[in-house]
Structures are given as C-alpha cells and as structure tokens.
Design an enzyme around this catalytic site. Structure first.
Site, PDB file in Angstrom:
ATOM      1  CB  SER A   1     -77.103  31.203  91.883  1.00 28.90           C
ATOM      2  OG  SER A   1     -76.961  31.656  93.230  1.00 28.90           O
TER       3      SER A   1
ATOM      4  CD  GLU B   1     -72.383  33.480  96.744  1.00 28.81           C
ATOM      5  OE1 GLU B   1     -73.083  33.299  95.725  1.00 28.81           O
ATOM      6  OE2 GLU B   1     -71.722  32.564  97.265  1.00 28.81           O
TER       7      GLU B   1
ATOM      8  CE  LYS C   1     -73.571  30.933  90.664  1.00 35.69           C
ATOM      9  NZ  LYS C   1     -72.796  29.860  91.062  1.00 35.69           N
TER      10      LYS C   1
ATOM     11  CG  HIS D   1     -74.616  35.308  91.382  1.00 36.58           C
ATOM     12  ND1 HIS D   1     -74.049  34.398  92.257  1.00 36.58           N
ATOM     13  CD2 HIS D   1     -75.916  35.398  91.765  1.00 36.58           C
ATOM     14  CE1 HIS D   1     -74.957  33.977  93.109  1.00 36.58           C
ATOM     15  NE2 HIS D   1     -76.097  34.571  92.836  1.00 36.58           N
ATOM     16  CG  ASN D   2     -70.447  32.665  92.483  1.00 36.60           C
ATOM     17  OD1 ASN D   2     -71.640  32.756  92.232  1.00 36.60           O
ATOM     18  ND2 ASN D   2     -69.865  31.500  92.693  1.00 36.60           N
TER      19      ASN D   2
HETATM   20  P1  NAP Z   1     -70.088  17.846  95.126  1.00 33.85           P
HETATM   21  O1  NAP Z   1     -71.199  17.664  96.100  1.00 33.85           O
HETATM   22  O2  NAP Z   1     -68.698  17.896  95.646  1.00 33.85           O
HETATM   23  O3  NAP Z   1     -70.214  16.708  94.026  1.00 33.85           O
HETATM   24  C1  NAP Z   1     -69.276  16.600  93.020  1.00 33.85           C
HETATM   25  C2  NAP Z   1     -69.744  15.565  92.012  1.00 33.85           C
HETATM   26  O4  NAP Z   1     -68.821  15.581  90.941  1.00 33.85           O
HETATM   27  C3  NAP Z   1     -69.783  14.154  92.565  1.00 33.85           C
HETATM   28  O5  NAP Z   1     -70.904  13.511  92.038  1.00 33.85           O
HETATM   29  C4  NAP Z   1     -68.478  13.567  92.025  1.00 33.85           C
HETATM   30  O6  NAP Z   1     -68.538  12.178  91.802  1.00 33.85           O
HETATM   31  C5  NAP Z   1     -68.412  14.252  90.677  1.00 33.85           C
HETATM   32  N1  NAP Z   1     -67.059  14.249  90.146  1.00 33.85           N
HETATM   33  C6  NAP Z   1     -65.937  14.730  90.707  1.00 33.85           C
HETATM   34  N2  NAP Z   1     -64.891  14.552  89.901  1.00 33.85           N
HETATM   35  C7  NAP Z   1     -65.366  13.940  88.787  1.00 33.85           C
HETATM   36  C8  NAP Z   1     -64.769  13.497  87.590  1.00 33.85           C
HETATM   37  N3  NAP Z   1     -63.464  13.661  87.384  1.00 33.85           N
HETATM   38  N4  NAP Z   1     -65.547  12.905  86.652  1.00 33.85           N
HETATM   39  C9  NAP Z   1     -66.874  12.749  86.870  1.00 33.85           C
HETATM   40  N5  NAP Z   1     -67.497  13.152  87.980  1.00 33.85           N
HETATM   41  C10 NAP Z   1     -66.750  13.743  88.928  1.00 33.85           C
HETATM   42  O7  NAP Z   1     -70.276  19.192  94.290  1.00 33.85           O
HETATM   43  P2  NAP Z   1     -71.576  20.110  94.147  1.00 33.85           P
HETATM   44  O8  NAP Z   1     -71.661  21.008  95.349  1.00 33.85           O
HETATM   45  O9  NAP Z   1     -72.732  19.276  93.774  1.00 33.85           O
HETATM   46  O10 NAP Z   1     -71.149  21.062  92.932  1.00 33.85           O
HETATM   47  C11 NAP Z   1     -71.277  20.655  91.580  1.00 33.85           C
HETATM   48  C12 NAP Z   1     -71.006  21.874  90.691  1.00 33.85           C
HETATM   49  O11 NAP Z   1     -72.006  22.876  90.982  1.00 33.85           O
HETATM   50  C13 NAP Z   1     -69.665  22.537  90.970  1.00 33.85           C
HETATM   51  O12 NAP Z   1     -69.138  23.058  89.767  1.00 33.85           O
HETATM   52  C14 NAP Z   1     -70.003  23.667  91.911  1.00 33.85           C
HETATM   53  O13 NAP Z   1     -69.058  24.720  91.864  1.00 33.85           O
HETATM   54  C15 NAP Z   1     -71.351  24.084  91.365  1.00 33.85           C
HETATM   55  N6  NAP Z   1     -72.218  24.769  92.336  1.00 33.85           N
HETATM   56  C16 NAP Z   1     -72.289  24.370  93.625  1.00 33.85           C
HETATM   57  C17 NAP Z   1     -73.119  25.041  94.512  1.00 33.85           C
HETATM   58  C18 NAP Z   1     -73.247  24.620  95.963  1.00 33.85           C
HETATM   59  O14 NAP Z   1     -73.820  25.392  96.742  1.00 33.85           O
HETATM   60  N7  NAP Z   1     -72.777  23.419  96.350  1.00 33.85           N
HETATM   61  C19 NAP Z   1     -73.901  26.121  94.049  1.00 33.85           C
HETATM   62  C20 NAP Z   1     -73.828  26.478  92.701  1.00 33.85           C
HETATM   63  C21 NAP Z   1     -72.978  25.804  91.848  1.00 33.85           C
HETATM   64  P3  NAP Z   1     -68.035  11.113  92.928  1.00 33.85           P
HETATM   65  O15 NAP Z   1     -69.224  10.856  93.768  1.00 33.85           O
HETATM   66  O16 NAP Z   1     -67.603   9.965  92.134  1.00 33.85           O
HETATM   67  O17 NAP Z   1     -66.899  11.779  93.691  1.00 33.85           O
END
Ligand code: NAP
Length: 463
Positions: free
Chosen positions: A127, A189, A182, A185-186
């Site tokens: 988080s 949130e 987590k 937590h959400n």
């Molecule tokens: P993001 O910016 O949308 O990035 C997604 C990533 O996943 C990209 O690198 C994408 O690759 C890759 N991807 C998507 N489909 C795929 C597949 N089938 N095989 C391999 N790679 C794939 O997402 P993010 O915000 O970084 O979030 C990543 C994780 O962290 C999620 O589970 C999210 O819920 C969690 N999270 C996010 C936040 C936040 O604030 N953003 C906070 C806590 C947790 P491409 O570039 O090829 O599309």
C-alpha cells in the site's frame, strides 16, 4: 554480476518499487510484457543497478539463485498469465512474491499449485500508491514463513517507517493472510474516502460555503485529531485550481472501483460480520455511477431548501467529532472482520503488528492508529469495542455524530458511511433490538421458531 532480485511488470507500481529496491543498494532485473517499457525505464533510470531483460529466460537467468521475483501486475488473469510465463523458466527453490491486489483465494490457489512445482510463493499486500512504492510502502506479506524469510531483508529496507521508526512490514500469517489484510485495508480506505466526501458535501450543500473556505476547514481537520494521509491529500485535491476554477468542480462525480471494497463486503457478509461503514461506501460508489438516473430524478423529485439551524462554526466542530468517531468505527469494523477471518481461515494474525504496519506508507495511515495500536498491544485478541478508551471516545463524540447525521437527514444530504456508522454504534449500545418482531414474522410465515426471553428452548407461536 547477477541481480539480487527481479521485478516483473513496469507499470506505475513496478517501476517505482524497482527504483526503491535499487536505491537500497540491490541490483534489480526488470521485465515487462511490452518491451518498450523496459527500454524507456532503462533509458530514464538505467545505471549499474538495473538489468533490463527482453525475454523471460534472460530475466530469470540474470538472477542470483535461489531466485527472488516480485510480480506487480493487475490481479486476476494478468497475474495468472505472468505466473505461467515465468514459472516454466524457474527452478525448484525459487521464490515469487505477488505484490498486486490479488484476491486472497487466488493467492492460496497459486501457493498450492506452485508448491507442487517446488516454487515458494508469497502474497504481499503493498500500500501507498506510486509515492509509497518509490519512497516506502506499507507491506503486508503472508504465506509460508520460509517465503517471507526469502524477502525479509529487502522488504525491511524498502518499507516506510512506523511512528517509532521501525519498518512497516511484518509477517501477517499463513496462506492468503497478506492479501486478506490488504483487502480489509482497502475496505477501510473506501469508508475513509466516503466519509471525507460526505463532509465536503455537507459543507457545500447545506452551508453553501465557498470552496476556499471548505479547503481551510479540511486543512484544520488535518492539523487536529483527524490527521491522516487521506485528510492531508484531500487538502491537495481541494486546493488544486485550473485558472480560478477548483479542479474538483470539473471532475465528474462518478467514483470508480477495482473490487477490493466489494471483496471486503462479500467476506463480511459471508462471515456474518457487520461492516456497514465500509459496505455503505461500496454502495455509494455504485450509486455515484448512476449519473443519468440521478440527473433525471433530481428534476422530478425536487426538495424544499431549509436554512440550517446550527451555525457553520458549530457544525464544523460537530463534523470533526463525527469524522473522528466514524474513523475509529471504520477501523473497528475492519478489525472485527479480520478477527473472524483469523478464526475461519486459521491465519494466526498478529493484530498489534497489523496496526503498526498501517502507521506508515499506506493510504489509511492516521494518527488515530497510535491509540488503536496501544490498545491492541495490551489486549491483542480483545475487541476494541470493549476497551474503556473506546467507550470514552464514544461519550466524547456521540452527540456531535448524532447532530451531523440529523442535520444531513433534515437537509436531504445522503450519508452512506457517517450514517451507517452511527447506526452501527446505536445498535451496539442497544441491549434490546426489534429482532423479536423479525423472529415472530419468520415463525408466522415459515414456522422457523424462536427463542424466548423467559425460558430456554425453541418455540412456535399458535398464530
Ligand atoms: P499498471 O500501471 O496498470 O501496470 C500494469 C502492468 O501489468 C504493466 O506493466 C502491464 O504490462 C502488466 N501486465 C498487464 N497484463 C499483463 C499480463 N497479462 N502479463 C504480464 N504483464 C501484464 O498497474 P499498477 O498500478 O502498477 O498496479 C500493479 C498491481 O499493484 C495491481 O495489482 C494493482 O492493483 C496493485 N496496486 C496498485 C496501486 C496503485 O496505487 N496503482 C497500489 C497498490 C497496489 P504492459 O505494459 O505490457 O501493459
């Protein structure tokens, strides 16, 4: 030189976390499904600390054995795809940590499947958004202890700090415990954001305060007992302008959701734990998305505008109290759910540690966590509802909370979290509830039976 750790997925979270890990002196290999992101990342940040792999085989080869990989991709199908892709290149004893927002049952399934192939799997809630991932997230790892031990040193170095300067990471428990914590937590949130939005709405709709005045009221909240990350960034959001227009006035009033609030509510319903503040917030987001219907009904069901009876200055004081009490209740509901899940899923959760890990880096970090943590340190498995601290806080803030909800009702402002939390509290302090009528009705139409207050056993009425 081989890399200490690999990161799969260079989206918002993956690229920030990779930079955080590298900044602590580790060499990091990175891989992304579309290679352009790797090229961009290496062009922007590349130095001796990173290795950008094009193919999954190079990526795996570039890592020290036993290999440690952090996966940061969307939950569900993407995580499943990425796991299948990497696992075929791994060897027995290698370890994967899923840092995405996975559903805890998926985490448990992956753990079991990968164990059969000799791969160790850790499900870790992360988080703090992009900023947290870059400078210090709050980390909630769960699974086999051995899996945690693989990552313990690195996680301890990249995590945020709690109120006493310790790393915001702790082993949460067995199986899907990390992602379960987590998820909750959400859920909290969701409730926290909803009650802040309700406060903004009350000040805007009932008191018609100028935007800048509302901003100052929130700034005041942030400097008092309501101090929290979300209160703090609410001030940022309120302050932002495009020319003379607050950006907030240009943002469509439809809230999105990715599912963790829904999962929390589903779990609460399954385990029979009331989480009305959290679940109310999920319903509120659903209702916000019905923009066309709301716009149509607003014209068809007009309401009479009343002048407020409480001065705005007094109302702001009540509102601060109501938000504070409601915040405690958001945490209490999350903790009650975690207690039930602990019994149901045998996670062996450490409750004081959960509240400590939430003190830094995460989205729900708040000063109130200091007191809540202290209470659980004294009585780790006791409900906060039974503490004298809680009872004292209720006495201090109860009447204000009631006045806020009553004011909202008499002016037609919907409250999903503030109202639900007040009813939760009123029900908890009612030794008698009208469930006797429900039991009577159930027996009258379906012969479901009822207990009596004057003698033990199961009875039927002669209706
Ligand atoms: P993001 O910016 O949308 O990035 C997604 C990533 O996943 C990209 O690198 C994408 O690759 C890759 N991807 C998507 N489909 C795929 C597949 N089938 N095989 C391999 N790679 C794939 O997402 P993010 O915000 O970084 O979030 C990543 C994780 O962290 C999620 O589970 C999210 O819920 C969690 N999270 C996010 C936040 C936040 O604030 N953003 C906070 C806590 C947790 P491409 O570039 O090829 O599309």
């Amino acid at each position: 030189m081989a890399s200490h750790i690999g990161i799969m997925g260079l989206g918002t979270m993956g690229s920030a976390l990779a930079r955080n890990v590298a900044s602590r002196g580790y060499k990091v290999s990175v891989w992304n499904r579309s290679h352009e992101k790797v090229t961009e990342f290496i062009t922007k940040y590349g130095d001796q600390s990173f290795y950008g792999a094009e193919h999954i085989e190079d990526f795996v080869e570039s890592l020290d054995a036993p290999r440690k990989i952090i996966l940061l991709v969307p939950a569900g199908a993407a995580t499943e795809d990425a796991l299948q892709n990497v696992v075929r290149a791994l060897s027995e004893g290698d370890c994967i940590m899923d840092g995405g927002n996975a559903y805890f049952k998926d985490t448990e399934r992956f753990q079991n499947q990968l164990k059969e192939q000799g791969i160790v799997f850790l499900g870790c809630g992360v988080s703090g958004g992009e900023e947290g991932a870059l400078y210090g997230p709050s980390l909630m790892p769960g699974g086999e202890r051995q899996a945690f031990e693989y990552f313990e040193e690195i996680l301890g170095k990249i995590a945020a700090e709690d109120f006493s300067g310790k790393a915001c990471v702790a082993y949460m428990g067995k199986a899907g415990a990390g992602h379960y914590v987590k998820m909750v937590h959400n859920g909290i949130e969701y409730a926290e954001m909803q009650m802040l939005a309700e406060a903004y709405d009350l000040l805007k709709r009932i008191y018609k305060l100028p935007h800048d005045e509302i901003t100052e009221i929130f700034r005041g909240f942030d400097q008092g007992p309501l101090d929290s990350f979300l209160t703090h960034i609410a001030v940022d959001v309120l302050e932002k302008k495009e020319g003379a227009t607050p950006l907030l006035n240009l943002i469509m009033d439809k809230a999105g959701q990715k599912g963790t609030g829904l999962w929390t509510s589903q779990e609460a319903l399954t385990l029979g734990i009331p989480t009305p503040g959290i679940t109310g917030a999920v319903f509120a987001r659903g209702l916000s998305s019905l923009k066309d219907l709301r716009t149509e009904l607003a014209l068809k069901i007009p309401t009479q505008e009343l002048a407020p009876v409480i001065t705005s200055a007094d109302f702001v004081k009540d509102l601060e109290s109501a938000l504070y009490l409601s915040r405690i209740l958001n945490f209490v509901q999350g903790l009650e759910l975690l207690q039930a899940a602990n019994t149901e899923h045998h996670y062996e959760l450490n409750f004081p540690e959960i509240l400590r890990v939430w003190q830094g880096g995460c989205i729900i970090r708040a000063t109130a966590l200091k007191d809540l943590h202290e209470i659980l340190k004294q009585a780790p498995n006791e409900s906060i509802l039974k503490s004298t601290w809680f009872q004292k806080k209720v006495q201090e803030h109860f009447q204000s909370h009631r006045r806020v909800v009553a004011t909202a009702a008499s002016h037609g402002v919907p409250l999903f979290t503030l109202n639900a939390n007040l009813s939760y509290l009123e029900a908890l302090r009612s030794s008698v509830l009208p469930a006797n009528l429900i039991q009577g009705l159930r027996d009258r139409f379906g012969a479901h039976g009822f207990e009596r207050v004057d003698e033990p056993g199961n009875f039927h009425g002669q209706w």
